[in-house]
Design a protein around this motif. Structure first.
Motif, PDB file in Angstrom:
ATOM      1  N   PRO A  78       0.818  -1.213   0.000  1.00 58.89           N
ATOM      2  CA  PRO A  78       0.000   0.000   0.000  1.00 58.89           C
ATOM      3  C   PRO A  78       0.855   1.267   0.000  1.00 58.89           C
ATOM      4  N   ASP A  79       0.226   2.353  -0.410  1.00 61.85           N
ATOM      5  CA  ASP A  79       0.878   3.666  -0.323  1.00 61.85           C
ATOM      6  C   ASP A  79       0.882   4.126   1.131  1.00 61.85           C
ATOM      7  N   PRO A  80       1.893   4.858   1.544  1.00 62.03           N
ATOM      8  CA  PRO A  80       1.899   5.396   2.916  1.00 62.03           C
ATOM      9  C   PRO A  80       0.905   6.539   3.054  1.00 62.03           C
ATOM     10  N   GLY A  81       0.610   6.895   4.294  1.00 64.25           N
ATOM     11  CA  GLY A  81      -0.205   8.072   4.547  1.00 64.25           C
ATOM     12  C   GLY A  81      -1.696   7.887   4.396  1.00 64.25           C
ATOM     13  N   ALA A  82      -2.210   6.676   4.630  1.00 64.34           N
ATOM     14  CA  ALA A  82      -3.653   6.452   4.552  1.00 64.34           C
ATOM     15  C   ALA A  82      -4.375   7.200   5.669  1.00 64.34           C
ATOM     16  N   ASP A  83      -5.636   7.493   5.451  1.00 63.02           N
ATOM     17  CA  ASP A  83      -6.439   8.116   6.504  1.00 63.02           C
ATOM     18  C   ASP A  83      -6.651   7.131   7.659  1.00 63.02           C
ATOM     19  N   TYR A  84      -6.939   5.882   7.290  1.00 57.32           N
ATOM     20  CA  TYR A  84      -7.162   4.842   8.299  1.00 57.32           C
ATOM     21  C   TYR A  84      -6.489   3.537   7.866  1.00 57.32           C
ATOM     22  N   ALA A  85      -6.029   2.800   8.877  1.00 58.52           N
ATOM     23  CA  ALA A  85      -5.587   1.423   8.681  1.00 58.52           C
ATOM     24  C   ALA A  85      -6.506   0.542   9.519  1.00 58.52           C
ATOM     25  N   VAL A  86      -7.102  -0.457   8.894  1.00 52.07           N
ATOM     26  CA  VAL A  86      -7.973  -1.387   9.609  1.00 52.07           C
ATOM     27  C   VAL A  86      -7.199  -2.679   9.836  1.00 52.07           C
ATOM     28  N   VAL A  87      -6.973  -2.999  11.092  1.00 48.39           N
ATOM     29  CA  VAL A  87      -6.251  -4.229  11.432  1.00 48.39           C
ATOM     30  C   VAL A  87      -7.286  -5.287  11.783  1.00 48.39           C
ATOM     31  N   ASN A 124       4.678  -1.183  11.908  1.00 51.87           N
ATOM     32  CA  ASN A 124       5.596  -0.586  10.932  1.00 51.87           C
ATOM     33  C   ASN A 124       4.889   0.457  10.072  1.00 51.87           C
ATOM     34  N   TYR A 125       3.656   0.159   9.662  1.00 51.23           N
ATOM     35  CA  TYR A 125       2.928   1.109   8.823  1.00 51.23           C
ATOM     36  C   TYR A 125       2.598   2.384   9.597  1.00 51.23           C
ATOM     37  N   LEU A 126       2.191   2.239  10.844  1.00 49.17           N
ATOM     38  CA  LEU A 126       1.867   3.413  11.663  1.00 49.17           C
ATOM     39  C   LEU A 126       3.109   4.244  11.967  1.00 49.17           C
ATOM     40  N   GLN A 127       4.241   3.588  12.074  1.00 45.02           N
ATOM     41  CA  GLN A 127       5.494   4.319  12.269  1.00 45.02           C
ATOM     42  C   GLN A 127       5.845   5.139  11.035  1.00 45.02           C
ATOM     43  N   GLU A 128       5.605   4.571   9.865  1.00 49.17           N
ATOM     44  CA  GLU A 128       5.919   5.258   8.608  1.00 49.17           C
ATOM     45  C   GLU A 128       4.883   6.332   8.255  1.00 49.17           C
ATOM     46  N   SER A 129       3.685   6.197   8.817  1.00 48.36           N
ATOM     47  CA  SER A 129       2.589   7.125   8.497  1.00 48.36           C
ATOM     48  C   SER A 129       2.036   7.706   9.791  1.00 48.36           C
ATOM     49  N   PRO A 130       2.686   8.720  10.346  1.00 50.60           N
ATOM     50  CA  PRO A 130       2.326   9.240  11.676  1.00 50.60           C
ATOM     51  C   PRO A 130       0.941   9.875  11.769  1.00 50.60           C
ATOM     52  N   ASP A 131       0.338  10.223  10.645  1.00 50.09           N
ATOM     53  CA  ASP A 131      -0.996  10.832  10.682  1.00 50.09           C
ATOM     54  C   ASP A 131      -2.115   9.813  10.499  1.00 50.09           C
ATOM     55  N   THR A 132      -1.753   8.561  10.281  1.00 53.85           N
ATOM     56  CA  THR A 132      -2.753   7.515  10.062  1.00 53.85           C
ATOM     57  C   THR A 132      -3.312   7.020  11.395  1.00 53.85           C
ATOM     58  N   LYS A 133      -4.633   6.880  11.449  1.00 54.61           N
ATOM     59  CA  LYS A 133      -5.270   6.259  12.600  1.00 54.61           C
ATOM     60  C   LYS A 133      -5.577   4.798  12.270  1.00 54.61           C
ATOM     61  N   ALA A 134      -5.675   3.987  13.303  1.00 59.92           N
ATOM     62  CA  ALA A 134      -5.921   2.561  13.095  1.00 59.92           C
ATOM     63  C   ALA A 134      -7.190   2.122  13.807  1.00 59.92           C
ATOM     64  N   VAL A 135      -8.016   1.369  13.081  1.00 62.36           N
ATOM     65  CA  VAL A 135      -9.178   0.725  13.691  1.00 62.36           C
ATOM     66  C   VAL A 135      -8.783  -0.722  13.973  1.00 62.36           C
TER      67      VAL A 135
END
Length: 284
Positions: A127-136, A159-170
């Protein structure tokens, strides 16, 4: 005997090869092919039962699909035994019926391989970095500890959240049998324990399947959800992405993690049947 038994051989189970060397060679070749085919069926049956024993010994019996391997192995060995008994008594399956059976099996196998190819292909996506949301997507929790598959998903999520600091995770997953806490809570504790801020994490702890995972997770999203990344094991991504698109996510990508090698056959074969079911039901 049944009508499909078209021919009975002499008592010794052999044809008279003196009628012509050409016909004799054809018969000999046909017999060799049948012996090889029966041997292949027998070996596949033994492998299926062997894999069943390996899986329940190395993992456990919580995955009901594991019984598929025992049933498949028993079916193959039973079919091989039936053919051997018929051959011993001089009966043979008609050539047209053999062609029909082989054609159906061949088409089914080809379709199955195509589905597996699609599943494997989607599992390799980046995936591209910087998503609005990551759903785990959740997976089994052993007591309060993430299982191997869930931990691998969480490593990818971290790792993805580290690379994309503005992304929130559900973090999506309810509480199942044998789990002391919900899968969402186990994921929250893992990620916050590794330094991810709890303010970036949203818990969805009601879902019990992939369809609910994504439906309830989307409902938790506020603001922009133009770019969404789904994190799961590689074998699971194709179906998860298809469900997400059905639920209205237009720009959704996947990030997959691996599984233990000896669980891969069970996971990927089970997933192929799940993909067929979801496709037929119009859910992906």
């Amino acid at each position: 005997m049944c009508r499909w038994i078209s021919m009975r051989l002499p008592a010794d189970g052999r044809r008279d090869l003196s009628t012509g060397s050409g016909r004799g060679r054809e018969w000999s070749i046909a017999m060799k092919r049948k012996r090889y085919g029966m041997a292949a069926v027998f070996i596949l049956g033994v492998l299926c039962i062997g894999y069943f024993i390996l899986y329940i010994t190395a993992v456990d019996m919580t995955n009901k699909f594991t019984w598929f391997w025992l049933l498949m192995g028993a079916g193959l060995l039973g079919a091989d035994g039936l053919l051997a008994v018929l051959h011993h008594h001089g009966y043979e399956v008609p050539g047209k019926l053999q062609v029909c059976i082989l054609s159906v099996c061949g088409i089914g196998l080809l379709g199955f391989l195509v589905i597996e190819g699609i599943i494997v292909g989607y599992g390799r996506s980046k995936p591209d970095p910087g998503a609005d949301y990551a759903v785990v997507l959740g997976a089994r929790v052993i007591g309060k500890k993430p299982s191997y598959n869930l931990e691998k998903r969480l490593e990818k999520a971290y790792n993805y959240l580290q690379e994309s600091p503005d992304t929130k995770a559900v973090l999506s997953g309810g509480k199942g049998p044998g789990e002391d806490i919900s899968e969402a809570q186990a994921m929250y504790e893992y990620l916050t324990g590794r330094g991810i801020s709890g303010d970036r994490l949203i818990l969805e702890d009601r879902s019990v399947n992939t369809d609910q995972n994504l439906g309830y997770s989307i409902a938790k999203m506020t603001g922009s959800k133009e770019k969404v990344v789904i994190i799961s094991n590689r074998f699971h991504l194709y179906r998860a992405l298809g469900i997400a698109r059905k639920k209205g996510l237009s720009h959704v990508q996947g990030l997959g993690s691996g599984v233990k090698w000896y669980t891969a056959p069970n996971m990927y074969v089970r997933e192929a049947f799940a993909v067929m079911k979801y496709t037929i039901c119009g859910r992906i």
